[in-house]
Scaffold this motif. Structure first.
Motif: not given
Length: 335
Positions: A197-225
């Protein structure tokens, strides 16, 4: 660091599904008092252990019972539905609760194959059209279809200037890559997949293309606690989810085992090995232990936010886990 809650409305053995829904409302109100930021509700179908098949409806009740939490879905399983209808549902939620609504979108079936067929009226609703569905959904939310499009005159009502945040949910690289290409927010489910998942998250941020909705990437991690007064007590309380996940491996469709049921069960060596494998997706311990591990995961994944899901063998210890975690992160003092 924002800390939020994912609630699957667990049905614990010995309790009716309706109580699971009532406990969701109670937990949401407690989460608001404790200082959590978002409260997401998950969609599942025909599972005895999880009580919410329609989070878009339950979100209305949770938002009405709270006043500051962002409330949303984690998520709506879009392959089952019309993008226009989902857009209408969430524009209505946004009109009722402005600037408090999140629309998390998933593509999993959320149940067994037979139930998925029933949801699709005899046709298995695969995810091959998911990218197109997401694009239509966002266009309807934002009134952004081209004027010359066949549906260009269609408006998702109630119209208005605001719209919910849109998140793509995933436990693999598929949704991360799609979120990057479409310029949307992304949430990774560590509680489903502990690998890569860490590679997936970093790849998302590296490849992010700005859109009318978001200027930059925003990533959330969900963990069982599972957070308790001590590491030993958290370990004891994890017995319920250990058995729940083992039951899932066996195809047993049953409520979440109670603490007593889990402690009474005996296990083979092979079953203990399997449970240890699943434990890689769990962070448990005393508050300081859990806080340290969550912050390490946040750094490892380069996550902008953390979200926590907790299921134990009774509703009281589930609430207590969130209380201990809020205290550890100093979200605010419980009242």
């Amino acid at each position: 660091m924002r800390l939020s809650v994912l609630d699957q409305s667990p049905v614990i053995s010995g309790h009716a599904p309706a109580q699971a829904i009532a406990e969701t409302i109670k937990l949401a109100q407690a989460a608001e008092r404790l200082g959590y930021y978002r409260y997401w509700l998950a969609e599942h179908h025909a599972l005895a252990a999880l009580g919410d098949p329609c989070p878009e409806i339950l979100a209305t009740r949770v938002a009405a019972a709270t006043s500051t939490l962002r409330v949303g879905t984690g998520g709506v399983l879009l392959p089952y539905y019309s993008p226009l209808k989902v857009a209408e549902q969430f524009r209505m939620l946004e009109a009722l609760y402005p600037q408090r609504i999140d629309l998390g979108i998933g593509r999993a079936p959320g149940g067994d194959p037979t139930t998925a067929l029933a949801m699709g009226e005899g046709r298995y609703p695969g995810a091959e059209n998911f990218p197109e569905q997401v694009q239509y959904l966002v266009a309807y939310l934002d009134d952004a279809l081209p004027a010359d499009h066949p549906f260009g005159k269609v408006r998702a009502m109630p119209a208005g200037p605001g719209a919910p945040e849109v998140w793509l949910l995933g436990s693999s690289d598929y949704s991360g890559a799609l979120a990057a290409r479409l310029g949307l927010r992304f949430a990774f489910a560590h509680f489903i997949s502990a690998d890569g998942g860490d590679e997936v998250m970093r790849d998302y941020k590296q490849r992010f293309q700005p859109s009318p909705r978001e200027n930059g990437p925003h990533a959330l991690l969900t963990v069982f606690v599972i957070c308790a007064d001590s590491d030993a007590e958290a370990e004891r309380r994890a017995a319920s989810i250990d058995l729940r996940r083992l039951n899932t491996d066996y195809g047993i469709n049953a409520p979440v085992p109670s603490q007593a049921e889990a402690e009474a069960r005996t296990y083979t060596a092979a079953e203990r090995t399997r449970m240890a494998y699943h434990r890689r997706r769990v962070v448990l311990g005393a508050p300081t232990t859990v806080k340290s591990r969550l912050l390490a995961l946040q750094q490892q994944f380069d996550a902008d936010e953390l979200m926590v899901i907790t299921i134990t063998g009774d509703y009281g210890t589930r609430l207590e886990s969130y209380q201990r975690l809020a205290e550890a992160f100093e979200l605010c003092q419980p009242v």
